[in-house]
Design an enzyme around this catalytic site. Sequence first.
Site, PDB file in Angstrom:
ATOM      1  CE1 TYR A 185      -9.088   2.414   8.309  1.00  0.00           C
ATOM      2  CE2 TYR A 185      -9.598   4.598   9.165  1.00  0.00           C
ATOM      3  CZ  TYR A 185      -8.675   3.658   8.735  1.00  0.00           C
ATOM      4  OH  TYR A 185      -7.343   3.969   8.736  1.00  0.00           O
ATOM      5  CE  LYS A 206      -6.917   0.715  10.783  1.00  0.00           C
ATOM      6  NZ  LYS A 206      -5.594   0.085  10.629  1.00  0.00           N
ATOM      7  CG  ASN A 262      -6.109  -8.155   0.153  1.00  0.00           C
ATOM      8  OD1 ASN A 262      -5.638  -7.013   0.034  1.00  0.00           O
ATOM      9  ND2 ASN A 262      -7.322  -8.370   0.643  1.00  0.00           N
ATOM     10  N   GLY A 298       0.814  -1.211   0.000  1.00  0.00           N
ATOM     11  CA  GLY A 298       0.000   0.000   0.000  1.00  0.00           C
ATOM     12  C   GLY A 298       0.846   1.258   0.000  1.00  0.00           C
ATOM     13  CE  LYS A 347     -14.840 -11.658   6.813  1.00  0.00           C
ATOM     14  NZ  LYS A 347     -15.409 -12.406   5.659  1.00  0.00           N
ATOM     15  CB  THR A 364      -0.102   9.934   6.260  1.00  0.00           C
ATOM     16  OG1 THR A 364      -0.061   9.888   7.690  1.00  0.00           O
ATOM     17  CG2 THR A 364       1.312   9.810   5.729  1.00  0.00           C
TER      18      THR A 364
END
Length: 310
Positions: A144, A148, A33, A11, A90, A174
Amino acid sequence: MKRILVTGGAGFIGSHLCERLVKEGNDVICLDNFYTGSKENVWHLLGEHNFEIVRHDVCQPYWAEVDEIYNLACPASPVYYQNDPIQTTKTSVFGAYHMLGLARRTKCKILQTSTSEVYGDPTVHPQPESYWGNVNTIGIRSCYDEGKRCAETMFFDYHRLHGVRIKVIRIFNTYGPRMAENDGRVVSNFIMQALRNEDITIYGDGTQTRSFQYVSDLIEGMIRMMNSGDDFLGPVNIGNPGEFTMLELAEKVIAMTDSKSKIVFKPLPSDDPKMRRPDITLAKAKLDWEPKVKLDEGLQKTIEYFKTRL
């Protein structure tokens, strides 16, 4: 030399981390993935003898003998994490579970990349680590945010119950090279629209604020946190305390790209935070860390990168 596993290593942030760790001579396994990651981000590392890439989804167990784990796997852009919210949850929860299991078995140190989104739409400003947040548990961003938050819970429970050596950081906005041009985040959106002379879209009235951290500053903070003593677990904010409105950012990007773009306003999405700024007192004290790259400098580097993508 350490053997280091980086989940989400292909990423935007993961690729910069892999690059730094390989450069320092570590044996790096990049696990991804490729849902949002790209082989292109790590293509330049494939010829290195101390780098390997593995296609794998962290929702499934993974076994390897490693000394450290950086757990970055999870889509971080609203466009991607809202596209498949169940998979997002997940990835955060099962990914943390499987990586913690691996860390427990190998007795290695593991770092969780949490997020400023755990603070939700904050009622405390700037946000210190002691603030518990103001998060909608059933909103469109909850997959999300809550994923987290749950991962943080699991990390500390594994530490208390099983003695796993954990580190938890909370990353604030970022930006930098290798961001996807279509990921929907504000810096990439504004730069691409400006370079194409398209209308720059601001959601809301443009007074909502964000703090923008250049990617090299984040990587330095991550590595310092991993290398810190076992008595400091976190969570710790890693972000740039400079605060800008969306309107200020848009005007800055237009000026730096010499664009003919006009600014247009659209309704604010549901649960979009109105302000976001890290309190980095703890990072300064425990890690001797603070960001070095100013917004203008980082934006210029990012603009040059996106010019090559057009």
